[in-house]
Design an enzyme around this catalytic site. Structure first.
Site: not given
Lengths: 316, 446
Positions: B59, B61-62, B93, B233, B306, B310
């Site tokens: 899990h 996020h790239l 996403n 999660h 996860d 940002h």
């Protein structure tokens, strides 16, 4: 006092100190020349991200009576939709040389962030943040109650033993939260009355009693009944069936008003929705202190600004 | 150019045994044979270092394509290598959403070109994550990316019929639906865990029941249609109970927990510092304890980061306006050591299982093999004996939104080998050009 962000972190001595300074300020407001030179040369910015004419003019009057320079900065809408961040706004105010920032924001905690993020050195005064707190409203409520109970002998006193019933949308009310913490600190006994849907899911740690039955609360012979505004759109989110049912069960109507003692105080932070949470008879009755609350607001806000800005600033 | 070989001397295997390890031509030789033919190998003194199989994150996020200001495949896999990861599953996403064969193949290629870790794309369950109609799951499964994990992570597949169909459909290619369990109607506007603290802080609550009700529904759907379900999660004690019940019933469900839900509680929200804003939110201490116990007893199968980078401005603002998410790849092993190993809930053998072997197995990738002769050289050398204040110098991706900055964490990853290439050398990532050059050599060899 470095900032005024919440009533939850005010101790009794500090709270009574603010109320006592507000008594002095109230004396000024009853003079022919309602002005002190105390904050001459200080700049107070009213930074309002939500519309609130009532609160803004109260702060504006308070700052002007202390001879501060007042800048009204209306930044309606969230910082995101507006495009400028809270940080940039804060740094702009710092560059202008604001000594105090009175902030109203729809996001709970925004004043806390302003005070702690290092963007601006000014004193931060919370004028209502989201559903978190509205400390000057609670202070003016306490001030109003204390004056009614003790008159010119109010100084130094708390609200020990006073029974206050607060009725309405507790879940979304920053006023209710600030009132609960402050009134408890001052020795009052607080009961919250609301539909179960309009109470936070866990109030086990709150220093107050919780009930659903307004009639039972009135039968308990309270000293103060404070009605909170109900937003009709809440019924769209299934908090209650409709305004008529709300009004029947939780409104201060004429018959409930008649069952109150003649010296029971009826209060409302405004703006009132007559016919919904409060009847016209209650709003206009001799028991109603709604206009006293507004007058107290100026005195309490003068006191808060004075304590934030006069003398040596504390260094954190 | 012949490939650099490594002789790792005196490393400790997860069972406590000390051994030498030879990294040669992409494979491992473990034990006395390691020294044979190691004459010109680069020698690594691994005394005190634990040799773990390269970590596998189910899990991550790239952010690429679409949100390159937050992270790219390159920077995200550098963060992975810094944290000891050799395989990361890239969440769908992105923008465009990874809901077609084209996008997942692009992600795969970007990962191969960067050379820091294997990037295994996850496909979206529904077109555009909109929750309305199924994405081309079969096309993604048949693509070069060989997608087996499908997830709308970030949003829940809330429509029960659509969820049923997705669970059924992916049986055709041994796929799994990884559900972000969040009932949307119960969490409209939610900002933090719903409970006593949310009421005091005046932040709209995210109730545990919004997660638990979806998990309960989904395990029953998985049972009914005989499909494989993975729960992303898991964050509440009640969710652990439901997954435990489902497993006892024989339902084919797996579950993950994040490092932050194993260590941090909602109390951190009290200062409105948006670094602690994450979805699902930080919960109560009782939930943290239940998650630790669930991971220890096998109810929760794996740890997944996860990792959610940002840009600074997404966190340097008032709470409501801040983005959800924390970076986690670089700190995961240290947090798991603190929460699970130092508390004696997991052994290092267990850590290898929950952070490498089982995530690879759930995702159906060829990774996570134990540190043994003949295994592919995906390897992490970890020093559990140090403890230091976690600082931004430990972060290797673009995001600095770590909740651990300024707190003491044990352990540090010293070396990471990805397919025999040292991507992290004694705590330092190799240069971007070097990693890319090695990756090209590997591809040329096939």
């Amino acid at each position: 006092m470095r900032h005024l962000l919440s009533t939850r972190d005010l101790d009794r001595e500090t709270a009574i100190g603010i109320l006592d300074v507000a008594e002095d300020m109230a004396d000024v407001s009853s003079r022919e020349v309602k002005k002190l030179p105390t904050l001459r040369g200080k700049t107070v910015v009213n930074l309002f991200f939500e519309d609130s004419t009532r609160t803004r003019i109260s702060f504006e009057a308070a700052a002007k009576r202390l001879s501060a320079d007042v800048i009204n900065f209306s930044a309606k809408g969230s910082s995101v939709s507006k495009g400028e961040s809270l940080k940039d706004t804060a740094q702009t105010l710092a560059a202008i040389g604001a000594d105090a920032v009175v902030v109203r924001h729809s996001a709970s905690g925004a004043p806390h962030t302003l005070a702690s993020a290092g963007w601006i050195d000014a004193g931060i005064l919370n004028a209502g943040d989201g559903t978190h707190e509205h400390p000057t409203q609670a202070l003016l409520d306490a001030f109003t109650m204390r004056r009614r109970l003790h008159g010119s002998a109010s100084r130094g006193k708390g609200l020990d033993g006073v029974h206050v019933v607060i009725v309405g949308d507790i879940l979304h009310s920053r006023v209710a939260r600030s009132d609960v913490w402050l009134l408890n600190t001052l020795g009052a006994h607080v009961t919250l009355i609301a539909p179960p849907t309009l109470l936070p899911v866990d109030t086990g740690q709150w220093p107050c009693e919780i009930g659903y039955d307004l009639d039972a609360a009135i039968d308990a012979d309270p000293d103060v009944v404070m009605m909170l505004r109900i937003q009709a759109e809440r019924m769209n989110a299934a908090f209650f069936p409709n305004t008529r049912e709300y009004s029947r069960r939780w409104g201060l109507d004429a018959s409930r008003l008649d069952r109150l003692r003649s010296d029971t105080m009826v209060m409302h932070p405004g703006p009132m929705v007559r016919g919904l949470e409060i009847s016209a008879a209650a709003a206009d009755s001799a028991r109603s202190l709604v206009r006293d609350q507004v007058a107290s607001g100026v005195s309490v806000r003068m006191a808060a600004l004075y304590l934030l800005l006069s003398g040596d600033r504390e260094v954190d | 150019m012949s490939r650099e070989r490594f002789l790792i001397e005196g490393a400790t295997l997860v069972d406590g045994q000390a051994t030498d390890i030879l990294v040669d031509d992409g494979f491992l030789t473990v034990g006395p044979d390691a020294r044979d033919g190691a004459a010109d190998a680069t020698r690594i003194d691994a005394a005190g270092l634990i040799a773990l199989p390269g970590l596998v994150d189910l899990h991550t996020h790239l952010r690429e394509p679409g949100f390159e200001q937050s992270e790219t495949v390159l920077t995200g896999t550098r963060a992975a290598a810094a944290g000891g990861y050799t395989t990361v599953f890239a969440m769908a996403n992105t923008s465009p959403v990874a809901d077609t064969a084209g996008v997942v193949e692009q992600e795969l290629s970007l990962g191969r070109a960067a050379g820091y870790a294997t990037v295994q794309p996850i496909g979206a369950v529904t077109v555009g994550l909109a929750g309305e109609r199924l994405a081309e799951l079969g096309a993604m499964a048949a693509s070069r990316a060989k997608v087996r994990v499908f997830s709308d992570d970030g949003v829940c597949v809330a429509d029960p019929l659509l969820m049923r169909r997705a669970l059924e459909y992916v049986k055709a290619f041994d796929g799994v639906i990884a559900q972000h369990a969040q009932e949307p109607r119960l969490t409209a506007g939610a900002q933090m865990n719903e409970g006593a603290l949310s009421g005091t802080l005046g932040l709209p609550g995210w109730p545990a029941v919004a997660e638990e009700s979806i998990i309960a529904r989904d395990v029953l759907l998985a049972e009914h249609v005989g499909s494989r379900l993975h729960v992303c999660h898991v964050s509440t004690a009640g969710s652990v109970d439901i997954v435990r019940w489902a497993k006892a019933r024989g339902i084919d469900v797996t579950a993950e927990v994040t490092p932050h839900h194993l260590l941090l509680t909602e109390d951190l929200v009290a200062g409105y510092d948006a670094r602690y804003k994450v979805n699902p939110p930080l919960r109560r201490a009782d939930d943290v304890q239940a998650l630790r116990e669930g991971l220890a007893d096998g109810t929760i199968d794996i740890v997944a980061t996860d990792h959610a980078p940002h840009p600074i401005e997404a966190k340097d603002c008032e709470w409501d306006a801040a983005a959800n998410g924390m970076v986690g790849l670089e700190s995961a092993l240290s947090v798991v050591q603190k929460a699970m190993v130092d508390t004696e809930l997991l052994s290092w053998t267990d850590v290898a299982r929950v952070m490498s072997a089982i995530p690879a197995s759930i995702g159906r990738v060829d990774a996570g093999a134990p540190v043994a002769s003949g295994s592919r050289a995906d390897l992490t050398l970890y020093d559990p004996g140090v403890s230091e204040v976690f600082a931004t110098d430990r972060l290797a991706g673009k995001g600095v939104n770590s909740p651990y900055l300024g707190i003491d964490l044990p352990g540090r990853v010293r070396w990471t080998f990805h397919g025999g290439t040292a991507t992290l050398r004694d705590g330092a990532l190799i240069e971007i050009d070097d990693a890319a050059a090695r990756a090209r050599e590997e591809l040329a060899r096939g």
